[in-house]
Design an enzyme around this catalytic site. Structure first.
Site, PDB file in Angstrom:
ATOM      1  CG  HIS A 181      35.733  24.694  38.155  1.00 56.07           C
ATOM      2  ND1 HIS A 181      35.540  26.044  38.388  1.00 56.07           N
ATOM      3  CD2 HIS A 181      34.497  24.192  37.874  1.00 56.07           C
ATOM      4  CE1 HIS A 181      34.263  26.343  38.251  1.00 56.07           C
ATOM      5  NE2 HIS A 181      33.595  25.233  37.951  1.00 56.07           N
ATOM      6  CG  ASP A 201      38.271  28.310  36.459  1.00 56.59           C
ATOM      7  OD1 ASP A 201      38.070  27.118  36.799  1.00 56.59           O
ATOM      8  OD2 ASP A 201      37.766  28.817  35.439  1.00 56.59           O
ATOM      9  CG  ASP A 213      30.272  27.351  39.085  1.00 56.01           C
ATOM     10  OD1 ASP A 213      30.913  26.306  38.905  1.00 56.01           O
ATOM     11  OD2 ASP A 213      29.955  28.124  38.164  1.00 56.01           O
ATOM     12  CD  GLU A 221      33.715  24.682  34.067  1.00 55.98           C
ATOM     13  OE1 GLU A 221      32.785  24.239  33.367  1.00 55.98           O
ATOM     14  OE2 GLU A 221      33.619  25.730  34.739  1.00 55.98           O
ATOM     15  CD  GLU A 222      32.908  28.986  35.788  1.00 56.47           C
ATOM     16  OE1 GLU A 222      32.288  28.972  34.703  1.00 56.47           O
ATOM     17  OE2 GLU A 222      32.384  28.676  36.871  1.00 56.47           O
ATOM     18  CG  HIS A 282      28.152  31.470  35.600  1.00 60.09           C
ATOM     19  ND1 HIS A 282      28.343  31.057  34.286  1.00 60.09           N
ATOM     20  CD2 HIS A 282      28.831  30.558  36.357  1.00 60.09           C
ATOM     21  CE1 HIS A 282      29.088  29.967  34.265  1.00 60.09           C
ATOM     22  NE2 HIS A 282      29.396  29.638  35.512  1.00 60.09           N
TER      23      HIS A 282
END
Length: 451
Positions: free
Chosen positions: A90, A92, A123, A156-157, A423
């Site tokens: 992903h 995003d 990520d 996705e996030e 994150h």
């Protein structure tokens, strides 16, 4: 890394990989368009589409998904009669949080102390580059021996389920013999790991109201019901004294049978402050892989700076509940909502809104694809055997794909080992991990084609 033509090719491509990852990281592709311009996400999507076209992919398309974001799709044909492998990542990313807390700008890839820092570096924009590296290495060493589909998600996030709904509406698009999800990570940097389980997730917004408007705390405080205090009571009810998650009716005593996660290692990975206790009971692996976990993600209330002496008329919070395999996310959401209503004090008005939801996932690690991956990882990580671990995070698409294609094998690998701090501020990727996992993926595709 030992001499191997594929490994040598990947090593030679690493400078290009760094430059490409820098270009991708520069897009502020947070799929919350109230915070970041839609054009940033569209720019990242177009970059990936162009990269796929340059590698010979056909049918490259930007898919408009039901949540208002775009996923990127492409198909690279292999030899006639070959198996089909779907590669997922992903583009995003999470918001950068406090940009002032970053040592270097979050949307600029910066090398420091042997790692590459930037939001999305691990990520999961690094996952996009990993797939490209693996395919380029194979093309330079005899060709790609399977049909390859690539899908790169744009939300996705956010957990808003755009690609999941699109896949359900177009089930033929992502059919494959095996799916490689490039959004997980090794248990420890240098220890090759496949992720065997993922927790599911539900996001619920809670609104508590008690008054028609704020009141002077001197004139009315003590009798007027404070909505913020009521919300705090509700949130506190979601944890036992030891910090364990307590949602009425939701089981929370499961145990993890597999790779151990030592408490001291977890404290170091999580950067827990000296003297602060871990929460919950059971082993660390039980708590982060096998049991539900509630987190208060945010609260809307007056900030300390500028606060007035008032009794609050309303307050709201965003709550995340992670649920382990074996627990239905829909039922867990119902239990969470019922718990919130039952524990709201003083007859305060409470409402809940479902923001996002995804089911947990459990892989079949005894499948032939896992044997091909174990063989590949043993070459990419000399002297190490592939391990299976859980992951406390969620990739809702996995369960959707498993439901749509019950005979398809699904493997989870990726760059999000603990040091990556996904994150969080100062997210980074290890270039060594990117190199080795790209080699592993390339060799896996070769092994799997021959199996």
């Amino acid at each position: 890394m030992s001499s191997n033509p594929v490994a040598e090719t990947v090593a030679s491509l690493m400078p290009r990989a760094k430059a490409e990852l820098a270009e991708l990281v520069a897009f502020k592709s947070v799929a919350d368009f109230d915070q970041f311009p839609r054009s940033e996400s569209e720019g990242a999507a177009n970059w990936i589409a162009d990269a796929l076209r340059s590698e010979g992919f056909q049918d490259v398309a930007l898919l408009d998904t039901p949540d208002g974001t775009q996923s990127v799709y492409g198909y690279l044909p292999g030899p006639e009669g070959a198996k089909t492998v779907l590669l997922y990542a992903h583009y995003d990313v999470q918001p950068p949080l406090d940009e002032a807390a970053w040592t270097t700008p979050p949307f600029e890839l910066v090398e420091r102390d042997g790692r590459w820092y930037g939001r999305g570096s691990a990520d999961c924009k690094g996952g996009v580059v990993m797939h490209l590296l693996a395919l380029r290495a194979l093309k330079a060493n005899g060709g790609v021996p399977v049909h390859v589909k690539v899908i790169v998600e744009g939300s996705e996030e956010q957990g808003t389920g755009g690609l999941e709904r699109y896949a359900e509406q177009h089930p033929e698009l992502l059919t494959a013999d095996t799916i490689v999800i490039g959004d997980a990570g090794n248990f420890r940097a240098g220890l090759p790991t496949v992720t065997a389980t993922l927790r599911g997730m539900t996001l619920v917004r809670v609104q508590v109201d008690t008054l028609e408007g704020n009141l002077h705390s001197g004139q009315f405080g003590g009798a007027a019901p404070d909505a913020l205090a009521a919300l705090i009571r509700v949130l506190d009810s979601l944890r036992a004294k030891d910090g364990s998650t307590t949602v009425d009716g939701l089981a929370g005593e499961a145990a993890w049978d597999g790779l151990r996660y030592e408490e001291q290692a977890f404290r170091e990975d999580a950067k827990v402050l000296d003297g602060v206790e871990l929460i919950g009971s059971g082993t660390v692996a039980d708590r982060v892989w096998a049991r539900p976990a509630v987190t208060v993600l945010g609260i809307d209330c007056p900030p300390v700076v500028g606060a007035t002496p008032s009794v609050q008329a309303g307050a709201r919070a965003l709550i995340s509940l992670r649920v382990p395999p074996g627990v239905d996310a829909v039922e867990a959401t119902k239990l969470l909502e019922a718990h919130i209503e039952a524990h709201t004090p003083w007859g305060a008005r409470v409402s809940t809104e479902r923001i996002g939801q995804g089911q947990a996932f459990r892989a079949d690690t005894s499948s032939p694809a896992y044997a091909s991956m174990a063989e590949a990882m043993a070459v990419a990580y000399p002297g190490q055997e592939m391990q299976s671990a859980g992951m406390g995070g969620s990739i809702p698409l996995c369960n959707t794909l498993a439901s749509l294609y019950p005979d398809t094998e699904i493997l989870l690998i990726g760059l999000s080992e603990p040091e990556a701090q996904i994150h969080a501020v100062n997210e980074s990727v290890s270039p060594d991990e990117l190199e080795r996992l790209s080699v592993a993926e390339a060799l896996f595709l070769r092994n799997y084609a021959a199996s």
